[in-house]
Write a protein that holds these residues in place. Structure first.
Motif: not given
Length: 262
Positions: A83, A7, A11, A15, A129
């Motif tokens: 996610e 990741t 991101s 998150l 997500a």
């Protein structure tokens, strides 16, 4: 450091912010891992958490359960989901249910025993997500019992390690049939659906943990119970779980499934 290899920093930052965490990325990671019950400094917490990340096996995030009348309802999902976490939903009823009973979008039917004693559903969904917070159970002709377990570290391309294996019985003690895993460290699921009996006592098969079970809210003559537990099979091969032990005595169907680690 990131919670999940592969990741991006952005991101993961977004998150965690969506999950209600604030501060720097390290601050949010530290707080999130603390909420997961992990202790120590951030490197220690990361190392402990890696047991549930891709390449490190499958980890249970949490469980929930609920009993529903003929009109259905909504069940709250476990907190702390991320996610690509996999939500597994199992539902039992005396009869007359099908996969469309789960009305929340995105679920895939894995098993569906329609109009039988007992009726049985097994469905699953990978979280996006922004993970769901509930799953909706629709109306059907009978009351229903439902259980949910959420798993982390499951292969998103091939989540199940072998084709569903089912077995019926009449003893009141669901007994998942023998099945063969093909991937090391697959998580074997023993899932039982029991007709009519609104059981209050369930013991998992020997070696199986994380038991969750739920009966439905109707009178015993029209009730049912669903149960789920799991065991990591370190070396791929044949597995034959013991039967559940319950205080029921009616018809049942039981499934053997296995989740494949990422």
């Amino acid at each position: 450091m990131r919670l999940y290899p592969g990741t991006t920093v952005d991101s993961e930052f977004q998150l965690l912010r969506t999950g209600g965490y604030t501060g720097s990325l390290n601050d949010m990671q530290y707080a999130f891992l603390g909420d997961e019950g992990l202790t120590g400094g951030l490197p220690d917490r990361m190392a402990k958490f890696s047991g549930g990340t891709p390449g490190g096996g499958i980890a249970l995030v949490g469980s929930s359960q609920g009993g529903f009348g003929a009109g259905g309802g909504s069940m709250t999902l476990p907190g702390g989901m991320l996610e690509d976490d996999l939500v597994v939903v199992a539902i039992s009823a005396k009869s007359a249910i099908d996969a469309s009973l789960i009305t929340t979008a995105g679920y895939t039917s894995r098993y569906d025993k329609v109009g039988s004693d007992p009726g049985a559903i097994l469905s699953y969904k990978f979280m996006g997500a922004v993970p769901d917070t509930t799953v909706s159970i629709g109306a059907a002709g009978n009351t229903k019992g439902a259980v949910v377990q959420v798993f982390r570290g499951v292969d998103t391309n091939t989540p199940f390690d072998f084709a569903t294996v089912e077995a019926p019985g009449t003893s009141g003690s669901p007994d998942s049939p023998v099945a063969t895993t093909v991937t090391a460290n697959a998580l074997f699921l023993s899932i039982g659906f029991l007709n009519r009996d609104n059981v209050t006592s369930v013991t998992a098969p020997t070696g199986y943990t994380d038991l969750v079970f739920q009966n439905d809210p109707n009178a015993a003559n029209f009730s049912s119970t669903v149960m789920l537990s799991s065991k990591t099979i370190v070396s791929a091969g044949s597995e034959d779980p013991d039967a559940y032990v319950t205080n029921g005595n009616d018809f049942w169907v039981s499934l053997s499934e296995a989740l494949r680690p990422a």
